[in-house]
Design a protein around this motif. Structure first.
Motif, short mmCIF file in Angstrom:
data_model
loop_
_atom_site.label_atom_id
_atom_site.label_comp_id
_atom_site.label_asym_id
_atom_site.label_seq_id
_atom_site.Cartn_x
_atom_site.Cartn_y
_atom_site.Cartn_z
N PRO A 195 38.30 9.72 12.22
CA PRO A 195 38.55 8.29 12.06
C PRO A 195 39.49 7.78 13.14
N ARG A 196 39.18 6.59 13.65
CA ARG A 196 39.96 6.04 14.76
C ARG A 196 41.26 5.39 14.33
N ASN A 197 41.41 5.14 13.02
CA ASN A 197 42.66 4.53 12.55
C ASN A 197 42.96 4.99 11.14
N ILE B 60 41.77 6.65 5.29
CA ILE B 60 42.04 6.49 3.86
C ILE B 60 40.75 6.18 3.10
N LEU B 61 39.93 5.30 3.66
CA LEU B 61 38.66 4.95 3.01
C LEU B 61 37.72 6.15 2.92
N LEU B 62 37.64 6.92 3.99
CA LEU B 62 36.77 8.10 4.00
C LEU B 62 37.26 9.18 3.05
N SER B 63 38.57 9.23 2.85
CA SER B 63 39.15 10.29 2.02
C SER B 63 39.23 9.92 0.54
N ASP C 43 44.90 14.59 4.20
CA ASP C 43 45.11 15.98 4.63
C ASP C 43 43.86 16.81 4.34
N LEU C 44 43.27 16.61 3.17
CA LEU C 44 42.07 17.35 2.80
C LEU C 44 40.88 16.92 3.64
N LEU C 45 40.87 15.67 4.07
CA LEU C 45 39.80 15.21 4.96
C LEU C 45 39.80 16.02 6.25
#
Length: 215
Positions: free
Chosen positions: A29-31, A36-39, A173-175
């Motif tokens: 992710p670039r930001n 946060i959204l992906l995780s 972190d898990l991402l």
């Protein structure tokens, strides 16, 4: 180690230099908002893991946290704020202590922003070390601590809440565990601001031959 008050930015000159030296830019992710959204799904998974561990020796329910079918009661006081800040600091320290030579490093940063705290190192580290640094707070605080505290009867409602909160905060972190799968096992990683690069360093052929002779 340096203490800063904002996330370090990627240096474009360093970016060009790294690519010119055969470093590969990792897809991530670039930001922070995208991360946060992906995780978000991982927040749910991490929370259920912690709840499952707590339930091995203890009990836990929504009513423990003031959430009942007919009412929601949440109390926020100075001690609660202090514990939240303390959890944030401990979480980041768990990342920090697993960074090799972090005390002497001038490329390792710890800081606080409006979005929370962070730890980042621009030192070269192995893939396995990167994994350990990433998941240490979740494993120690949300998996190992509840087991130990339950055994000794010290797992209070407040600690349950903090353990679960740490699980939620560990989602990014898990991402990293999923993102790191794109990197070869024996690769070295290096950061440039929020960008991460990897490279498989070639072992000098002559040294490798000499090493083989020893066996």
């Amino acid at each position: 180690m340096k203490i800063i008050n904002k996330l370090p930015k990627s240096n474009p000159n360093v970016h060009v230099e790294l690519l010119g030296n055969n470093w590969n830019l990792m897809k991530e992710p670039r930001n922070l908002l995208s991360a946060i959204l992906l995780s978000t799904p991982l927040m749910i998974v991490a929370t259920f893991i912690s709840i499952g561990i707590i339930k091995i020796f203890n009990t836990i329910s929504l009513s423990d946290f003031g959430i009942k079918p007919d009412e929601i009661s949440i109390t926020i006081n100075l001690s609660s704020i202090f514990l939240l800040v303390l959890l944030l600091v401990i979480h980041e320290l768990m990342h920090l202590i697993f960074i090799p030579n972090f005390v002497k490093s001038n490329k390792t940063y710890i800081g606080f922003t409006w979005f929370g705290a962070f730890v980042l190192t621009e030192e070269e580290i192995s893939k396995s070390r990167f994994i350990i640094i990433s998941i240490a707070p979740f494993v120690i605080i949300s998996m190992i601590f509840p087991l130990i505290l339950s055994v000794f009867g010290l797992l209070t409602t407040t600690l349950k809440f903090l353990i679960i909160l740490n699980s939620l905060g560990s989602s990014v972190d898990l991402l990293n565990l999923f993102l790191i799968t794109q990197v070869p096992k024996n690769a070295t990683l290096k950061s440039n601001g929020l960008n991460t690069y990897w490279k498989v360093k070639q072992i000098n052929k002559k040294n490798e031959e000499n090493k083989n002779l020893l066996y």
